[in-house]
Design a protein around this motif. Structure first.
Motif, mmCIF file in Angstrom:
data_model
loop_
_atom_site.group_PDB
_atom_site.id
_atom_site.type_symbol
_atom_site.label_atom_id
_atom_site.label_comp_id
_atom_site.label_asym_id
_atom_site.label_seq_id
_atom_site.Cartn_x
_atom_site.Cartn_y
_atom_site.Cartn_z
ATOM 1 N N MET A 171 -25.684 -60.226 54.839
ATOM 2 C CA MET A 171 -24.816 -60.582 53.718
ATOM 3 C C MET A 171 -23.416 -60.911 54.237
ATOM 4 S SD MET A 171 -23.688 -58.293 50.390
ATOM 5 C CE MET A 171 -25.376 -58.106 49.811
ATOM 6 N N SER A 172 -22.845 -62.020 53.791
ATOM 7 C CA SER A 172 -21.499 -62.397 54.218
ATOM 8 C C SER A 172 -20.470 -61.499 53.548
ATOM 9 C CB SER A 172 -21.221 -63.848 53.836
ATOM 10 O OG SER A 172 -21.117 -63.985 52.436
ATOM 11 N N ASN A 173 -19.259 -61.507 54.136
ATOM 12 C CA ASN A 173 -18.187 -60.694 53.555
ATOM 13 C C ASN A 173 -17.865 -61.117 52.130
ATOM 14 O OD1 ASN A 173 -17.940 -59.076 55.785
ATOM 15 N ND2 ASN A 173 -16.235 -60.211 56.675
ATOM 16 N N SER A 174 -17.939 -62.430 51.874
ATOM 17 C CA SER A 174 -17.634 -62.907 50.523
ATOM 18 C C SER A 174 -18.684 -62.427 49.530
ATOM 19 C CB SER A 174 -17.536 -64.436 50.512
ATOM 20 O OG SER A 174 -18.764 -65.027 50.920
ATOM 21 N N ASP A 175 -19.964 -62.449 49.956
ATOM 22 C CA ASP A 175 -21.030 -61.953 49.087
ATOM 23 C C ASP A 175 -20.860 -60.463 48.829
ATOM 24 O OD1 ASP A 175 -22.214 -64.424 48.899
ATOM 25 O OD2 ASP A 175 -23.653 -64.071 50.516
ATOM 26 N N PHE A 176 -20.515 -59.722 49.893
ATOM 27 C CA PHE A 176 -20.314 -58.284 49.717
ATOM 28 C C PHE A 176 -19.160 -58.020 48.771
ATOM 29 C CE2 PHE A 176 -17.964 -54.454 50.844
ATOM 30 C CZ PHE A 176 -18.928 -53.494 50.562
ATOM 31 N N SER A 177 -18.070 -58.772 48.931
ATOM 32 C CA SER A 177 -16.909 -58.573 48.061
ATOM 33 C C SER A 177 -17.268 -58.821 46.598
ATOM 34 C CB SER A 177 -15.761 -59.493 48.490
ATOM 35 O OG SER A 177 -15.278 -59.125 49.764
ATOM 36 N N ALA A 178 -18.072 -59.839 46.356
ATOM 37 C CA ALA A 178 -18.480 -60.139 44.980
ATOM 38 C C ALA A 178 -19.344 -59.013 44.425
ATOM 39 C CB ALA A 178 -19.232 -61.464 44.943
ATOM 40 N N ASP A 179 -20.288 -58.527 45.237
ATOM 41 C CA ASP A 179 -21.139 -57.423 44.788
ATOM 42 C C ASP A 179 -20.319 -56.160 44.561
ATOM 43 O OD1 ASP A 179 -23.347 -59.024 44.880
ATOM 44 O OD2 ASP A 179 -24.171 -58.174 46.725
ATOM 45 N N LEU A 180 -19.400 -55.904 45.481
ATOM 46 C CA LEU A 180 -18.557 -54.713 45.364
ATOM 47 C C LEU A 180 -17.711 -54.776 44.098
ATOM 48 C CD1 LEU A 180 -17.389 -52.093 46.493
ATOM 49 C CD2 LEU A 180 -15.864 -53.469 47.924
ATOM 50 N N LYS A 181 -17.149 -55.935 43.828
ATOM 51 C CA LYS A 181 -16.329 -56.108 42.621
ATOM 52 C C LYS A 181 -17.167 -55.846 41.366
ATOM 53 C CE LYS A 181 -13.053 -59.387 40.536
ATOM 54 N NZ LYS A 181 -13.644 -59.565 39.198
ATOM 55 N N ALA A 182 -18.375 -56.394 41.356
ATOM 56 C CA ALA A 182 -19.259 -56.195 40.196
ATOM 57 C C ALA A 182 -19.644 -54.721 40.052
ATOM 58 C CB ALA A 182 -20.510 -57.054 40.346
ATOM 59 N N ASN A 183 -19.914 -54.061 41.169
ATOM 60 C CA ASN A 183 -20.284 -52.642 41.123
ATOM 61 C C ASN A 183 -19.131 -51.792 40.598
ATOM 62 O OD1 ASN A 183 -22.786 -53.275 42.153
ATOM 63 N ND2 ASN A 183 -22.328 -52.600 44.237
ATOM 64 N N LEU A 184 -17.926 -52.077 41.061
ATOM 65 C CA LEU A 184 -16.766 -51.325 40.598
ATOM 66 C C LEU A 184 -16.539 -51.529 39.103
ATOM 67 C CD1 LEU A 184 -14.314 -51.908 43.582
ATOM 68 C CD2 LEU A 184 -15.207 -49.695 42.835
ATOM 69 N N GLU A 185 -16.702 -52.756 38.649
ATOM 70 C CA GLU A 185 -16.536 -53.029 37.217
ATOM 71 C C GLU A 185 -17.579 -52.267 36.413
ATOM 72 O OE1 GLU A 185 -16.754 -57.256 37.062
ATOM 73 O OE2 GLU A 185 -14.647 -57.556 37.625
ATOM 74 N N SER A 186 -18.811 -52.186 36.931
ATOM 75 C CA SER A 186 -19.870 -51.460 36.250
ATOM 76 C C SER A 186 -19.560 -49.960 36.193
ATOM 77 C CB SER A 186 -21.207 -51.684 36.962
ATOM 78 O OG SER A 186 -22.224 -50.881 36.409
ATOM 79 N N ILE A 187 -19.091 -49.404 37.304
ATOM 80 C CA ILE A 187 -18.753 -47.976 37.345
ATOM 81 C C ILE A 187 -17.632 -47.674 36.358
ATOM 82 C CG2 ILE A 187 -17.820 -46.110 38.761
ATOM 83 C CD1 ILE A 187 -20.698 -46.799 39.399
ATOM 84 N N HIS A 188 -16.604 -48.510 36.328
ATOM 85 C CA HIS A 188 -15.490 -48.271 35.404
ATOM 86 C C HIS A 188 -15.950 -48.382 33.947
ATOM 87 C CE1 HIS A 188 -12.163 -47.618 38.097
ATOM 88 N NE2 HIS A 188 -12.495 -48.668 38.815
ATOM 89 N N ALA A 189 -16.872 -49.293 33.680
ATOM 90 C CA ALA A 189 -17.409 -49.404 32.313
ATOM 91 C C ALA A 189 -18.173 -48.137 31.939
ATOM 92 C CB ALA A 189 -18.317 -50.624 32.199
ATOM 93 N N ARG A 190 -18.917 -47.585 32.876
ATOM 94 C CA ARG A 190 -19.658 -46.351 32.617
ATOM 95 C C ARG A 190 -18.715 -45.162 32.446
ATOM 96 N NH1 ARG A 190 -23.990 -46.289 37.362
ATOM 97 N NH2 ARG A 190 -24.479 -44.232 36.437
ATOM 98 N N ILE A 191 -17.640 -45.133 33.225
ATOM 99 C CA ILE A 191 -16.627 -44.087 33.068
ATOM 100 C C ILE A 191 -16.004 -44.175 31.674
ATOM 101 C CG2 ILE A 191 -14.323 -43.350 33.816
ATOM 102 C CD1 ILE A 191 -15.195 -44.003 36.693
ATOM 103 N N ASN A 192 -15.659 -45.400 31.279
ATOM 104 C CA ASN A 192 -15.059 -45.595 29.949
ATOM 105 C C ASN A 192 -15.999 -45.119 28.845
ATOM 106 O OD1 ASN A 192 -12.838 -46.704 31.192
ATOM 107 N ND2 ASN A 192 -13.387 -48.831 30.749
#
Length: 254
Positions: free
Chosen positions: A1-22
């Protein structure tokens, strides 16, 4: 996985975690701004950690001192990055932890408090600490039994380099909510008692509890810090039993 792909996945994962926290905060009538998300970065390589930093992550939690120290040294150019050590710390590793850790979530003995305090004074540093409590009663887990915590906390003002901030626990590794939730309730009730009985100078604001598999339940029961790793960074190549004593593969570790 390229760094850009990882960054996109990481961003999506963080957004999902914050939504679950909310959502968990909404159910519990709590303010999401009162919840600290601590990303657990064990086994995550430097390139991916730098991608996480670029997305705004400024704290990284690690379980093994040598791994954490190596990352701290390699990423020393990121001066505002805090390293948090989580879980059992061997006394012979305290001298290393004292060099770089900003926080230690795992204090569980007078011997360790004494050695860590002495090493921190030698380094001219002080760090935040959380007392680890074995709320599940499992012999395989580190942490003080709940009934010993009050007396232990009363000894901590003697260690001036340890800024006591609260409590930490690892809940039972189980998918059975009726067995997991009581671990979180036990820690919250103990924290509430300590707020009344702790010595002057001891702050009991923090409850670090909840990981990738159970952090929403922990928030519902009062967690102020949740430690999330695999739900952010993905599955690890290393078995969780290498990091968490007693882990039996029943749910994701942090």
């Amino acid at each position: 996985m390229s760094n850009s792909d990882f960054s996109a996945d990481l961003k999506a994962n963080l957004e999902s975690i914050h939504a679950r926290i909310n959502a968990a905060c909404h159910r519990a009538g709590r303010n999401p701004s009162d919840i600290r998300l601590l990303p657990v970065t064990k086994t995550v390589d430097e390139a991916r950690l730098r991608a996480a930093y670029a997305l705004g992550i400024r704290e990284m939690g690690e379980n093994k001192v040598q791994e954490a120290q190596g990352k701290w040294e390699a990423m020393g150019d990121l001066e505002d990055l805090r390293w948090v050590l989580i879980g059992h710390l061997q006394t012979n590793k305290a001298k290393h932890a004292a060099r770089f850790a900003s926080e230690f979530q795992g204090l569980d003995s007078a011997r360790l408090a004494e050695i860590l305090d002495r090493r921190l004074q030698h380094e001219g540093r002080a760090i935040d600490v959380l007392v680890q409590v074995n709320t599940s009663g499992e012999d395989t887990k580190f942490g003080l039994p709940p009934e010993q915590v009050v007396d232990f906390v009363r000894t901590l003002p003697a260690y001036s380099s340890l800024r006591v901030r609260g409590l930490m626990t690892l809940a039972l590794f189980s998918k059975d909510e009726s067995r997991v939730r009581p671990c979180f309730v036990r820690l919250r009730e103990l924290r509430d008692r300590l707020r009344q009985e702790a010595p002057d100078g001891i702050v009991m604001d923090e409850l670090s509890m909840g990981m990738s598999g159970d952090f929403e339940m922990a928030i519902e029961e009062g967690a102020t810090t949740v430690r999330v790793g695999t739900a952010i960074f993905g599955a690890r190549p290393t078995a969780d039993s290498d990091y968490w004593p007693g882990f039996a593969g029943k749910q994701d570790a942090p």
